[in-house]
Design an enzyme around this catalytic site. Structure first.
Site, short mmCIF file in Angstrom:
data_model
loop_
_atom_site.label_atom_id
_atom_site.label_comp_id
_atom_site.label_asym_id
_atom_site.label_seq_id
_atom_site.Cartn_x
_atom_site.Cartn_y
_atom_site.Cartn_z
N HIS A 290 -37.98 13.61 -17.16
CA HIS A 290 -37.80 13.82 -15.95
C HIS A 290 -38.35 13.56 -14.94
O HIS A 290 -39.52 13.76 -14.94
CB HIS A 290 -36.87 14.72 -15.87
CG HIS A 290 -35.38 15.67 -16.20
ND1 HIS A 290 -34.27 15.01 -16.37
CD2 HIS A 290 -35.19 16.59 -17.50
CE1 HIS A 290 -33.34 15.24 -16.61
NE2 HIS A 290 -33.94 16.18 -17.33
N CYS A 332 -37.00 9.26 -13.23
CA CYS A 332 -37.17 9.13 -12.34
C CYS A 332 -38.50 8.98 -11.21
O CYS A 332 -38.95 9.40 -12.04
CB CYS A 332 -36.34 10.22 -11.88
SG CYS A 332 -34.23 9.87 -12.37
#
Length: 470
Positions: A290, A332
């Site tokens: 992430h 991300c």
């Protein structure tokens, strides 16, 4: 009404032609005029600006504007340039903007790039930024980068711009305090960009073998993947691990590392390479996790680690001196979901014409960071390393979401497919093809009912062609 339909048909045909040319040939078909703009601060030598204009002319740019302004006024000048292009009334083939200012003043670059990326006349067309820092008190004459670029553009017009820049980077590399520094490029291009006066679909001659990295030594790969809480991540790990094995990489896999373990695993990987018996020729590091709001990586414990720190760790590896170091980041880099740029009116009409899908807002941009006078190129790129022989590929543009579902991520799955199809190809060109395919996808995020777009961002300070399989 007839005028509206005629104009809509013309624009749709132009967009369809651009889409089809990229899909068929993987090259930009530069229809329309090529325009260039030089923005220089008052301290910049006139001789540097003159050489820039010579480079523009060699590359076939018909319109070359020159404006002097303070760095604070660059944004306003670019706004006027964009408005001028949008008022042109026809397609523009390519735009090149050179920003020249004293070292350290070109810091807030994202708004400048963003301004031109929203130019309607340049939608789907390449936008090139040369970001040139000048050294106060240095010799006013241009340095090796501009001189080399000018010479190569005239001698090798059939080369793609990425090939030209890689060769110029090789010529302008500098040694300082035991490290090797060179210019850096950032690319979100979706196809090969050939600016020379050549047939856009003509075959490119094979480059000389001496321009390739020698990969006859050991190739090592480190895959660090947070799988917990990331649906489909296990498929990325399996696909990438299989690709590395097929390409002859000695691969190490670590799953669900904490933020501290990311750093420790990179340090251990570097030490293993430095103590390896025999030559090491290439390293590949995949970081899958992430991402935080500012582009940080989040370990399995939710703590943050800066990807730049991991790149710097491997850049200190003695065994990899002068060898390519590849970083793949599937994470991300913020929370922005890009709706893209494209036709919004009369959706049924566009579908009937088979108009291309929306183009990601961050696509078709090439930025080059370099010193205008050829002295030390250290610290020219804000927020990233300028050391040579580093290739970093981000799954998303700065500030944007990187998409993944239960089948894996668009970036990793497309990368594996493209490299398995053409493992002998030049990696920069293959990554451009990966970006083209990713940009064509329409994505439905887990918390969004509207279609969104994704775009890779490629950072390179490579000095030679990189072919992962002979």
């Amino acid at each position: 009404m007839a005028f509206l339909v005629s104009g809509t048909l013309r624009v749709a045909a132009q967009m369809a032609d651009a889409r089809e040319s990229l899909r068929r040939k993987g090259k930009y078909n530069l229809q329309g005029p090529r325009v260039a703009l030089t923005l220089s601060s008052p301290e910049v030598s006139a001789s540097i600006v003159a050489v820039l204009e010579g480079v523009f002319q060699t590359l076939g740019f018909q319109s070359c504007q020159r404006r002097k302004a303070s760095v604070q006024d660059f944004h306003g000048e670019l706004t006027r340039f964009r408005e001028q292009l949008d008022a042109h009334g026809g397609p523009v083939g390519c735009a090149l903007v050179a920003l020249v200012a004293p070292s350290g003043q070109l810091q807030q670059l994202r708004p400048l790039v963003w301004e031109l990326s929203h130019c309607g006349a340049l939608r789907g067309c390449p936008k090139i930024f040369l970001l040139l820092s000048s050294i106060p008190g240095a010799a006013p004459k241009p340095g090796a980068f501009l001189s080399g670029l000018s010479e190569l553009c005239g001698r090798c017009p059939h080369w793609s711009l990425l090939q030209l820049l890689t060769e110029v980077f090789c010529r302008t590399t500098e040694e300082y305090a035991g490290a090797t520094y060179c210019p850096v490029l950032r690319s979100s291009l979706r196809g090969a960009l050939c600016l020379g006066d050549v047939e856009p679909w003509g075959p490119e001659p094979e480059p000389s073998p001496i321009t390739q990295y020698d990969l006859s030594g050991t190739k090592a790969a480190l895959l660090l993947a947070v799988i917990r809480g990331r649906s489909g991540a296990q498929h990325d790990v399996k696909a990438l691990g299989g690709l590395c094995q097929a390409l002859g990489f000695k691969t190490t896999l670590r799953t669900n590392p904490t933020a501290q373990a990311f750093q420790e695993e990179l340090a251990q990987f570097r030490e293993q390479l430095d103590t390896h018996r025999g030559p090491v020729s290439c390293a590949l590091v995949a970081l899958m996790a992430h991402g935080g709001p500012q582009g940080q990586l989040l370990g399995a414990d939710g703590q943050e680690v800066q990807p730049e720190a991991l790149v710097q760790e491997l850049s200190r590896c003695r065994a990899l001196r002068g060898c390519p170091k590849i970083f793949l980041l599937q994470a991300c880099r913020g929370g922005h979901r890009d709706a893209g740029m494209g036709p919004t009116a009369l959706p049924w009409f566009w579908r009937w014409l088979q108009a291309p899908p929306a183009t990601p807002s961050h696509a078709d941009i090439l930025q080059v960071y370099v010193n205008a006078q050829g002295s030390s190129s250290r610290d020219l790129t804000p927020g990233s390393s300028n050391q040579a022989d580093i290739l970093t590929v981000y799954a998303a543009a700065e500030g944007c979401v990187a998409y993944r579902d239960e089948k894996g991520s668009d970036f990793i799955q497309t990368l594996v497919e493209v490299l398995r199809t053409a493992p002998q190809g030049d990696l920069l060109e293959l990554l451009t093809e990966v970006n083209r395919q990713v940009c064509e996808l329409d994505v439905l995020g887990p918390d969004c009912d509207e279609r969104r777009k994704a775009c890779l961002e490629i950072h390179s300070s490579l000095r030679h062609r990189l072919c992962l399989q002979a």
